[in-house]
Scaffold this motif. Sequence first.
Motif, PDB file in Angstrom:
ATOM      1  N   ALA A  61     -10.899 -50.991 -29.582  1.00 35.62           N
ATOM      2  CA  ALA A  61     -11.045 -50.870 -31.029  1.00 35.62           C
ATOM      3  C   ALA A  61     -12.320 -50.078 -31.327  1.00 35.62           C
ATOM      4  CB  ALA A  61     -11.125 -52.262 -31.645  1.00 35.62           C
ATOM      5  N   ALA A  62     -12.516 -49.724 -32.580  1.00 32.43           N
ATOM      6  CA  ALA A  62     -13.741 -48.987 -32.948  1.00 32.43           C
ATOM      7  C   ALA A  62     -14.986 -49.790 -32.567  1.00 32.43           C
ATOM      8  CB  ALA A  62     -13.735 -48.687 -34.438  1.00 32.43           C
ATOM      9  N   THR A  63     -14.931 -51.110 -32.790  1.00 32.70           N
ATOM     10  CA  THR A  63     -16.039 -51.981 -32.382  1.00 32.70           C
ATOM     11  C   THR A  63     -16.258 -51.897 -30.873  1.00 32.70           C
ATOM     12  OG1 THR A  63     -15.574 -53.515 -34.181  1.00 32.70           O
ATOM     13  CG2 THR A  63     -16.890 -54.358 -32.363  1.00 32.70           C
ATOM     14  N   GLY A  64     -15.167 -51.895 -30.126  1.00 30.38           N
ATOM     15  CA  GLY A  64     -15.255 -51.807 -28.671  1.00 30.38           C
ATOM     16  C   GLY A  64     -15.856 -50.498 -28.195  1.00 30.38           C
ATOM     17  N   GLN A  65     -15.573 -49.426 -28.890  1.00 28.66           N
ATOM     18  CA  GLN A  65     -16.159 -48.136 -28.516  1.00 28.66           C
ATOM     19  C   GLN A  65     -17.674 -48.163 -28.686  1.00 28.66           C
ATOM     20  OE1 GLN A  65     -14.039 -45.211 -30.848  1.00 28.66           O
ATOM     21  NE2 GLN A  65     -12.061 -45.757 -29.945  1.00 28.66           N
ATOM     22  N   ARG A  66     -18.131 -48.818 -29.751  1.00 27.94           N
ATOM     23  CA  ARG A  66     -19.584 -48.963 -29.939  1.00 27.94           C
ATOM     24  C   ARG A  66     -20.168 -49.881 -28.861  1.00 27.94           C
ATOM     25  NH1 ARG A  66     -17.949 -49.519 -35.341  1.00 27.94           N
ATOM     26  NH2 ARG A  66     -18.395 -51.757 -35.332  1.00 27.94           N
ATOM     27  N   GLN A  67     -19.416 -50.938 -28.519  1.00 31.12           N
ATOM     28  CA  GLN A  67     -19.882 -51.838 -27.460  1.00 31.12           C
ATOM     29  C   GLN A  67     -20.006 -51.105 -26.123  1.00 31.12           C
ATOM     30  OE1 GLN A  67     -16.921 -54.913 -27.673  1.00 31.12           O
ATOM     31  NE2 GLN A  67     -18.166 -56.233 -28.998  1.00 31.12           N
ATOM     32  N   ALA A  68     -19.084 -50.185 -25.847  1.00 29.55           N
ATOM     33  CA  ALA A  68     -19.129 -49.444 -24.578  1.00 29.55           C
ATOM     34  C   ALA A  68     -20.412 -48.623 -24.468  1.00 29.55           C
ATOM     35  CB  ALA A  68     -17.901 -48.545 -24.452  1.00 29.55           C
ATOM     36  N   VAL A  69     -20.854 -48.072 -25.592  1.00 31.16           N
ATOM     37  CA  VAL A  69     -22.119 -47.327 -25.595  1.00 31.16           C
ATOM     38  C   VAL A  69     -23.292 -48.280 -25.375  1.00 31.16           C
ATOM     39  CG1 VAL A  69     -23.652 -45.872 -26.983  1.00 31.16           C
ATOM     40  CG2 VAL A  69     -21.177 -45.506 -27.044  1.00 31.16           C
ATOM     41  N   ALA A  70     -23.204 -49.480 -25.972  1.00 29.28           N
ATOM     42  CA  ALA A  70     -24.254 -50.484 -25.760  1.00 29.28           C
ATOM     43  C   ALA A  70     -24.254 -50.965 -24.312  1.00 29.28           C
ATOM     44  CB  ALA A  70     -24.062 -51.654 -26.716  1.00 29.28           C
ATOM     45  N   VAL A  71     -23.067 -51.104 -23.704  1.00 30.00           N
ATOM     46  CA  VAL A  71     -22.972 -51.472 -22.290  1.00 30.00           C
ATOM     47  C   VAL A  71     -23.631 -50.398 -21.423  1.00 30.00           C
ATOM     48  CG1 VAL A  71     -21.353 -51.754 -20.360  1.00 30.00           C
ATOM     49  CG2 VAL A  71     -20.941 -52.951 -22.519  1.00 30.00           C
ATOM     50  N   GLN A  72     -23.421 -49.140 -21.785  1.00 31.04           N
ATOM     51  CA  GLN A  72     -24.060 -48.041 -21.045  1.00 31.04           C
ATOM     52  C   GLN A  72     -25.577 -48.215 -21.012  1.00 31.04           C
ATOM     53  OE1 GLN A  72     -23.983 -44.346 -23.143  1.00 31.04           O
ATOM     54  NE2 GLN A  72     -25.367 -43.335 -21.719  1.00 31.04           N
ATOM     55  N   ARG A  73     -26.166 -48.506 -22.180  1.00 24.69           N
ATOM     56  CA  ARG A  73     -27.623 -48.679 -22.246  1.00 24.69           C
ATOM     57  C   ARG A  73     -28.061 -49.889 -21.423  1.00 24.69           C
ATOM     58  NH1 ARG A  73     -26.596 -47.797 -27.864  1.00 24.69           N
ATOM     59  NH2 ARG A  73     -26.996 -50.012 -28.253  1.00 24.69           N
ATOM     60  N   LEU A  74     -27.305 -50.968 -21.534  1.00 22.14           N
ATOM     61  CA  LEU A  74     -27.671 -52.198 -20.838  1.00 22.14           C
ATOM     62  C   LEU A  74     -27.610 -52.028 -19.319  1.00 22.14           C
ATOM     63  CD1 LEU A  74     -28.415 -55.200 -21.040  1.00 22.14           C
ATOM     64  CD2 LEU A  74     -25.970 -55.716 -21.170  1.00 22.14           C
ATOM     65  N   LEU A  75     -26.571 -51.361 -18.820  1.00 17.58           N
ATOM     66  CA  LEU A  75     -26.415 -51.205 -17.372  1.00 17.58           C
ATOM     67  C   LEU A  75     -27.547 -50.400 -16.745  1.00 17.58           C
ATOM     68  CD1 LEU A  75     -22.576 -50.612 -16.880  1.00 17.58           C
ATOM     69  CD2 LEU A  75     -23.888 -52.703 -16.498  1.00 17.58           C
ATOM     70  N   GLN A  76     -28.242 -49.605 -17.538  1.00 18.79           N
ATOM     71  CA  GLN A  76     -29.356 -48.822 -16.995  1.00 18.79           C
ATOM     72  C   GLN A  76     -30.494 -49.705 -16.504  1.00 18.79           C
ATOM     73  OE1 GLN A  76     -30.167 -46.128 -20.223  1.00 18.79           O
ATOM     74  NE2 GLN A  76     -28.321 -44.929 -19.859  1.00 18.79           N
ATOM     75  N   ALA A  77     -30.477 -50.977 -16.888  1.00 21.12           N
ATOM     76  CA  ALA A  77     -31.503 -51.897 -16.381  1.00 21.12           C
ATOM     77  C   ALA A  77     -31.274 -52.235 -14.909  1.00 21.12           C
ATOM     78  CB  ALA A  77     -31.525 -53.179 -17.221  1.00 21.12           C
ATOM     79  N   TRP A  78     -30.005 -52.127 -14.442  1.00 19.50           N
ATOM     80  CA  TRP A  78     -29.688 -52.480 -13.047  1.00 19.50           C
ATOM     81  C   TRP A  78     -29.146 -51.298 -12.243  1.00 19.50           C
ATOM     82  CZ3 TRP A  78     -28.557 -55.680 -17.238  1.00 19.50           C
ATOM     83  CH2 TRP A  78     -29.353 -56.820 -17.314  1.00 19.50           C
ATOM     84  N   LYS A  79     -28.788 -50.224 -12.958  1.00 17.94           N
ATOM     85  CA  LYS A  79     -28.402 -48.952 -12.330  1.00 17.94           C
ATOM     86  C   LYS A  79     -27.336 -49.088 -11.238  1.00 17.94           C
ATOM     87  CE  LYS A  79     -32.914 -46.863 -13.277  1.00 17.94           C
ATOM     88  NZ  LYS A  79     -33.363 -47.984 -14.128  1.00 17.94           N
ATOM     89  N   PRO A  80     -26.197 -49.707 -11.547  1.00 17.95           N
ATOM     90  CA  PRO A  80     -25.146 -49.746 -10.528  1.00 17.95           C
ATOM     91  C   PRO A  80     -24.742 -48.337 -10.100  1.00 17.95           C
ATOM     92  CG  PRO A  80     -24.298 -50.456 -12.679  1.00 17.95           C
ATOM     93  CD  PRO A  80     -25.772 -50.368 -12.800  1.00 17.95           C
ATOM     94  N   GLN A  81     -24.646 -48.146  -8.802  1.00 19.09           N
ATOM     95  CA  GLN A  81     -24.254 -46.841  -8.250  1.00 19.09           C
ATOM     96  C   GLN A  81     -22.741 -46.728  -8.100  1.00 19.09           C
ATOM     97  OE1 GLN A  81     -26.363 -46.650  -4.516  1.00 19.09           O
ATOM     98  NE2 GLN A  81     -28.263 -47.307  -5.488  1.00 19.09           N
ATOM     99  N   ARG A  82     -22.076 -47.878  -8.076  1.00 22.05           N
ATOM    100  CA  ARG A  82     -20.625 -47.918  -7.935  1.00 22.05           C
ATOM    101  C   ARG A  82     -20.057 -48.845  -9.011  1.00 22.05           C
ATOM    102  NH1 ARG A  82     -18.760 -46.526  -2.832  1.00 22.05           N
ATOM    103  NH2 ARG A  82     -17.055 -48.053  -2.947  1.00 22.05           N
ATOM    104  N   ILE A  83     -18.853 -48.516  -9.471  1.00 21.22           N
ATOM    105  CA  ILE A  83     -18.158 -49.368 -10.440  1.00 21.22           C
ATOM    106  C   ILE A  83     -16.746 -49.602  -9.929  1.00 21.22           C
ATOM    107  CG2 ILE A  83     -17.394 -49.659 -12.820  1.00 21.22           C
ATOM    108  CD1 ILE A  83     -19.545 -47.610 -13.618  1.00 21.22           C
ATOM    109  N   VAL A  84     -16.374 -50.870  -9.827  1.00 21.75           N
ATOM    110  CA  VAL A  84     -15.018 -51.253  -9.460  1.00 21.75           C
ATOM    111  C   VAL A  84     -14.375 -51.823 -10.709  1.00 21.75           C
ATOM    112  CG1 VAL A  84     -13.634 -52.790  -8.019  1.00 21.75           C
ATOM    113  CG2 VAL A  84     -15.672 -51.708  -7.067  1.00 21.75           C
ATOM    114  N   THR A  85     -13.245 -51.257 -11.135  1.00 24.51           N
ATOM    115  CA  THR A  85     -12.692 -51.648 -12.421  1.00 24.51           C
ATOM    116  C   THR A  85     -11.177 -51.734 -12.394  1.00 24.51           C
ATOM    117  OG1 THR A  85     -12.571 -51.068 -14.788  1.00 24.51           O
ATOM    118  CG2 THR A  85     -12.646 -49.238 -13.242  1.00 24.51           C
ATOM    119  N   SER A  86     -10.647 -52.589 -13.254  1.00 20.73           N
ATOM    120  CA  SER A  86      -9.222 -52.542 -13.558  1.00 20.73           C
ATOM    121  C   SER A  86      -8.901 -51.139 -14.081  1.00 20.73           C
ATOM    122  CB  SER A  86      -8.892 -53.581 -14.632  1.00 20.73           C
ATOM    123  OG  SER A  86      -7.692 -53.249 -15.303  1.00 20.73           O
TER     124      SER A  86
END
Length: 316
Positions: free
Chosen positions: A175-200
């Motif tokens: 949803a539009a809210t989810g798209q904004r959340q994805a950008v917020a997730v991007q910022r948050l993940l920079q604190a741990w800097k995962p080099q690999r992502i395993v996803t559905s």
Amino acid sequence: MADQTDHPGEPVAVVAAGAIPWRIQKGALEVLLIHRPRYDDWSWPKGKLDDGETVPECAVREVREEIGLQATLGIPLPPIHYHVNAGLKVVRYWAVRVNGEQLRPDGKEVDSVMWCSPDRAAKFLSNPSDVAPLEVLEKAHARGELDTWPLVLIRHAKAKPRSSWTKAEGDRPLAATGQRQAVAVQRLLQAWKPQRIVTSPWVRCVATIAPYAKSSGAKVKLVEALTEHNHERSPKKTAAAVESVFDKQVPIAVCTHRPALPTVLKQLASHMSGSLRAALPDSDPYLSPGEVIVCQVVRGSERKVVSVEQVKPFDD
């Protein structure tokens, strides 16, 4: 925000975050103190939250601004509390490993840095409260639990309602809210800097991690066992997919769906002590859309999780 530690029920007026940088030099643990000319004190890199950032993001930014280090957060350390003019202040800390990176103090906020033993650091610290997180860091090192890598579990961001989607379930988008959340997730993940992502491979999971993957260059692996349908058919395969992320011992993120979370959390819990397992969510929905759980895993073959944090991305 009310504080429930040394000042039960007292509202927190100021939130700050920082880190204790550490390294191993000639087999011995050293930590980094900074000197701030404005206060003429010795402390850890830290500072107040900016508008629109989470506490982990603040810690990483302050370390970057004050000593020029692109930090990856390690184990969380105990927060400290003390009173300032505005009221009660809380500072949340993490351990941050410095592995040969060159430090560049900014000169204005920080005019000097000093590597030293934990004992020497304890004597130099201007705020006695700052000794508490140092002691926990030192004990973690003594137990062999300081050098860790992060495993981040993500529930996909908010998707369009099932009731309004008539096509294939795997194609249901954010949803539009989810798209904004994805950008917020991007910022948050920079604190741990995962080099690999395993996803559905379903669209809503891929779209959740896409902003981070694009900005960071992290490798993305699509795993069918992490979809809702495959989890329903074979939870054991979902658990096996989670277990396999321990293999490479590099910072990694796993993105999946709410119905799969109990299985994923149970598999992670098998690598934890009882007290840590108690810190995991145990009732539906387990995580809100876009929320993450960060497990710090000891380097080596043990697959031992030594800390658990639950963090929501910034909600605008």
